[in-house]
Design a protein around this motif. Structure first.
Motif, short mmCIF file in Angstrom:
data_model
loop_
_atom_site.label_atom_id
_atom_site.label_comp_id
_atom_site.label_asym_id
_atom_site.label_seq_id
_atom_site.Cartn_x
_atom_site.Cartn_y
_atom_site.Cartn_z
N GLY A 1 19.40 -7.52 -16.38
CA GLY A 1 18.16 -6.98 -16.89
C GLY A 1 17.47 -5.97 -16.00
N ILE A 2 18.13 -5.53 -14.92
CA ILE A 2 17.54 -4.52 -14.04
C ILE A 2 17.77 -3.13 -14.64
CG2 ILE A 2 17.62 -3.50 -11.74
CD1 ILE A 2 18.39 -6.26 -10.67
N ALA A 3 16.69 -2.38 -14.79
CA ALA A 3 16.76 -1.07 -15.44
C ALA A 3 17.57 -0.09 -14.59
CB ALA A 3 15.36 -0.52 -15.67
N PRO A 4 18.40 0.75 -15.22
CA PRO A 4 19.14 1.77 -14.47
C PRO A 4 18.24 2.63 -13.60
CG PRO A 4 19.98 1.63 -16.70
CD PRO A 4 18.75 0.76 -16.66
N SER A 5 16.99 2.85 -14.03
CA SER A 5 16.06 3.67 -13.27
C SER A 5 15.66 3.03 -11.95
CB SER A 5 14.80 3.94 -14.09
OG SER A 5 14.14 2.72 -14.42
N LYS A 6 16.06 1.76 -11.74
CA LYS A 6 15.77 1.07 -10.48
C LYS A 6 17.06 0.71 -9.74
CE LYS A 6 12.25 -1.85 -10.52
NZ LYS A 6 11.37 -2.99 -10.90
N ILE A 7 18.17 1.37 -10.11
CA ILE A 7 19.47 1.09 -9.50
C ILE A 7 19.92 2.28 -8.66
CG2 ILE A 7 21.90 0.58 -9.92
CD1 ILE A 7 21.06 -0.91 -12.43
N ILE A 8 20.34 2.00 -7.44
CA ILE A 8 20.86 3.01 -6.51
C ILE A 8 22.32 2.69 -6.23
CG2 ILE A 8 20.68 3.92 -4.16
CD1 ILE A 8 17.66 3.29 -4.31
N PHE A 9 23.18 3.69 -6.35
CA PHE A 9 24.63 3.49 -6.18
C PHE A 9 25.03 4.02 -4.80
CE2 PHE A 9 28.64 3.38 -9.03
CZ PHE A 9 29.40 2.85 -8.00
N ASP B 1 0.82 -1.22 0.00
CA ASP B 1 0.00 0.00 0.00
C ASP B 1 0.85 1.27 0.00
OD1 ASP B 1 0.94 -0.63 2.56
OD2 ASP B 1 -0.66 0.51 3.52
N MET B 2 2.17 1.10 -0.14
CA MET B 2 3.07 2.25 -0.13
C MET B 2 3.92 2.25 -1.39
SD MET B 2 4.29 2.18 3.89
CE MET B 2 4.48 0.38 3.97
N PRO B 3 4.40 3.41 -1.85
CA PRO B 3 5.24 3.48 -3.05
C PRO B 3 6.68 3.06 -2.73
CG PRO B 3 4.94 5.67 -2.16
CD PRO B 3 4.10 4.76 -1.30
N VAL B 4 6.91 1.75 -2.69
CA VAL B 4 8.19 1.22 -2.23
C VAL B 4 8.96 0.58 -3.39
CG1 VAL B 4 9.26 -0.60 -0.82
CG2 VAL B 4 7.47 0.85 0.15
N LEU B 5 10.22 0.95 -3.52
CA LEU B 5 11.16 0.27 -4.41
C LEU B 5 12.03 -0.64 -3.55
CD1 LEU B 5 12.79 -0.19 -7.06
CD2 LEU B 5 14.19 1.78 -6.40
N ILE B 6 11.98 -1.94 -3.81
CA ILE B 6 12.85 -2.88 -3.12
C ILE B 6 14.09 -3.06 -3.98
CG2 ILE B 6 13.11 -5.22 -2.23
CD1 ILE B 6 10.08 -5.30 -1.79
N ALA B 7 15.17 -2.42 -3.58
CA ALA B 7 16.43 -2.44 -4.32
C ALA B 7 17.37 -3.45 -3.65
CB ALA B 7 17.06 -1.05 -4.37
N ALA C 1 25.92 -11.76 -5.70
CA ALA C 1 25.82 -11.12 -7.01
C ALA C 1 25.69 -12.12 -8.15
CB ALA C 1 27.03 -10.22 -7.24
N ASN C 2 25.29 -13.37 -7.87
CA ASN C 2 25.12 -14.33 -8.95
C ASN C 2 24.04 -13.83 -9.92
OD1 ASN C 2 23.57 -16.81 -10.14
ND2 ASN C 2 25.63 -17.54 -9.65
N LEU C 3 24.34 -13.88 -11.21
CA LEU C 3 23.43 -13.33 -12.20
C LEU C 3 22.08 -14.02 -12.22
CD1 LEU C 3 25.77 -12.67 -15.27
CD2 LEU C 3 24.47 -10.98 -13.99
N ALA C 4 22.06 -15.33 -11.98
CA ALA C 4 20.78 -16.04 -11.99
C ALA C 4 19.88 -15.54 -10.87
CB ALA C 4 21.01 -17.54 -11.87
N LEU C 5 20.45 -15.29 -9.70
CA LEU C 5 19.67 -14.76 -8.58
C LEU C 5 19.21 -13.35 -8.88
CD1 LEU C 5 20.99 -17.29 -7.30
CD2 LEU C 5 21.19 -16.00 -5.18
N LEU C 6 20.10 -12.53 -9.45
CA LEU C 6 19.74 -11.16 -9.80
C LEU C 6 18.60 -11.15 -10.82
CD1 LEU C 6 23.25 -9.45 -10.14
CD2 LEU C 6 21.48 -8.86 -8.50
N ARG C 7 18.70 -12.03 -11.82
CA ARG C 7 17.63 -12.08 -12.84
C ARG C 7 16.31 -12.47 -12.21
NH1 ARG C 7 21.75 -14.82 -16.05
NH2 ARG C 7 22.60 -13.37 -17.58
N HIS C 8 16.34 -13.46 -11.31
CA HIS C 8 15.09 -13.91 -10.71
C HIS C 8 14.48 -12.80 -9.85
CE1 HIS C 8 12.03 -16.61 -9.30
NE2 HIS C 8 12.33 -16.31 -8.05
N GLY D 1 10.38 -7.94 -9.65
CA GLY D 1 10.16 -6.51 -9.51
C GLY D 1 11.24 -5.76 -8.77
N ALA D 2 12.27 -6.45 -8.35
CA ALA D 2 13.32 -5.81 -7.56
C ALA D 2 14.19 -4.90 -8.41
CB ALA D 2 14.20 -6.87 -6.88
N GLY D 3 14.65 -3.82 -7.78
CA GLY D 3 15.73 -3.02 -8.31
C GLY D 3 17.03 -3.51 -7.70
N ALA D 4 18.06 -2.67 -7.71
CA ALA D 4 19.36 -3.09 -7.17
C ALA D 4 20.03 -1.93 -6.45
CB ALA D 4 20.27 -3.61 -8.28
#
Length: 430
Positions: free
Chosen positions: A96-104, A53-59, A66-73, A78-81
């Motif tokens: 395949g995670i969009a830059p718009s969902k990535i926090i550095f 019910d909240m505007p939450v990004l789970i990054a 950092a295994n790619l298969a886990l990241l892809r899943h 819906g996860a960012g990073a």
């Protein structure tokens, strides 16, 4: 029983979902990391549903694993990073995670990493979590040179005791992370004056493996007050990034419930009417994986019995580095009346610190039998090394009755592929 529904005994054999671990061991050898797709899905959805019910990004905090298969899943769910290096940034995008969902995040970003993030996907990443004034100035310089504005949140150090291990607490004044909340208004004013920056957020992260909600509540209250002060000073704060830290059960701990955590967000952060970013790592993957290993020898010394495994501290460094506890179970189910006896469970690495457990009560275990070291999904493969010229363990992902190798065991040729003999240009001497 394991206490984890994804790893349970079936017909006398410990299984990952519906796959006997002995079958994986026979197919890929040991040591090997084994992950459950169902566990990853369950952990992500438990948090996502609690916050629906909240505007939450789970990054997802990529450093946990950092295994790619886990990241892809996780990305497919819906996860960012949340990334802390240029390498992790590239892995997240490769998954395949969009830059718009990535926090550095991270305290030591380089000029090259900043450029990489600003150019990612031609639009740049969602946010830089800036940890110091020198970093703020460098990011301003780099963004200005590219003719773009970098979206920025300042990481605030709230001087809150997370009540966790001293090596993984990050929110105390003596820690290297963030900017003191006492100087927040001053540093935000400086950031607003710098070219190339777009100050839109506040970030905080007080530590890892928190088992109590009180430190979160204290932090959320402080951050909510700060956002009010920043907005009053003219800053357009649109995102509050609360980091990660939710603990998991390794032994008999009571881990925080996602619904109770979400209730704190609802009480203190949701009324701010801004996007909320969360950066869970261990919470999503810690109990989704185990380290599968074989008993090389049962060594009976004068005062102790040692189980010497083929897995070592290079495969799972947490016990040596953090004095961490991991449950260890035989893959073959012991008899219900089997007597337990204390043993030291150690690895083959040439270090006394290569120890997984001391005086651990265990049922009888023989040479050649398999053991499972539980809760090894986080900070195991990601912190692994080739110390003693030991190859990195393969990684296996299970889905129902299927399993797939998602990173193979390297050969000695793979391990030395980046090395080369020196070439010298000798000059004749007269």
């Amino acid at each position: 029983m394991t206490g984890l529904p994804w790893f349970a005994y079936r017909d006398g054999a410990l299984c990952a979902e519906a796959v006997p671990l002995s079958r994986i061991a026979e197919a890929v050898g040991t040591p090997a990391y084994v992950y459950s797709t169902a566990a990853l899905t369950d952990r992500y959805e438990s948090l996502a549903k609690a916050c629906a019910d909240m505007p939450v990004l789970i990054a997802y905090a990529t450093k946990a694993n950092a295994n790619l298969a886990l990241l892809r899943h996780l990305g497919s769910l819906g996860a960012g990073a949340d990334v802390v290096s240029g390498g992790e940034l590239q892995l997240a995008m490769k998954a395949g995670i969009a830059p718009s969902k990535i926090i550095f995040a991270g305290v030591g970003k380089t000029r090259e990493e900043m450029m990489l993030a600003l150019k990612a996907g031609n639009t740049g990443i969602a946010q830089f979590n800036v940890e110091s004034e020198p970093e703020l100035h460098l990011l301003s310089e780099v963004a200005s040179s590219l003719g773009v504005r970098a979206p920025v949140a300042l990481r605030i150090n709230p001087d809150v005791d997370a009540k966790t291990h001293k090596k993984i607490t990050t929110g105390k004044a003596e820690n290297k992370f963030g900017i003191s909340y006492r100087r927040a208004l001053e540093v935000y004013a400086e950031a607003a004056r710098l070219p190339g920056l777009k100050v839109t957020g506040v970030h905080v992260h007080i530590g890892s493996q928190l088992l109590e909600l009180a430190p979160f509540e204290q932090t959320f209250q402080l951050i909510a007050e700060l956002v009010g002060e920043l907005r009053a000073a003219g800053h357009d704060i649109r995102r509050v990034d609360l980091g990660g830290g939710l603990g998991i059960r390794y032994d008999d701990e009571t881990a925080p419930d996602a619904a109770d955590y979400a209730a704190l967000l609802r009480r203190y952060i949701a009324p701010l009417n801004c996007e909320i970013a969360l950066e869970p790592g261990r919470y999503l993957v810690g109990n989704a994986g185990l380290l599968l290993t074989r008993v090389n020898f049962v060594k009976r010394a004068e005062e102790k019995t040692f189980l010497i495994l083929d897995a070592g501290m290079n495969d799972l460094v947490r016990p040596a580095m953090y004095e961490a506890f991991h449950r260890i179970l035989p893959v073959k189910a012991p008899n219900s009346d089997a007597a337990l006896a204390p043993v030291d469970i150690v690895g083959p690495v040439c270090e006394t610190g290569d120890t997984f457990a001391e005086a651990r009560p265990m049922p009888p275990v023989k040479h050649g039998e398999f053991l499972a070291i539980l809760s090894a999904g986080a900070y195991s493969s990601s912190m692994a090394s080739m110390y003693n010229a030991r190859p990195l363990a393969p990684e296996v992902l299970v889905r129902g009755a299927e399993f797939a190798i998602v990173r193979r065991r390297p050969s000695i040729e793979d391990m030395t592929a980046l090395e080369m003999p020196p070439t010298w240009r000798s000059e004749a001497k007269g």
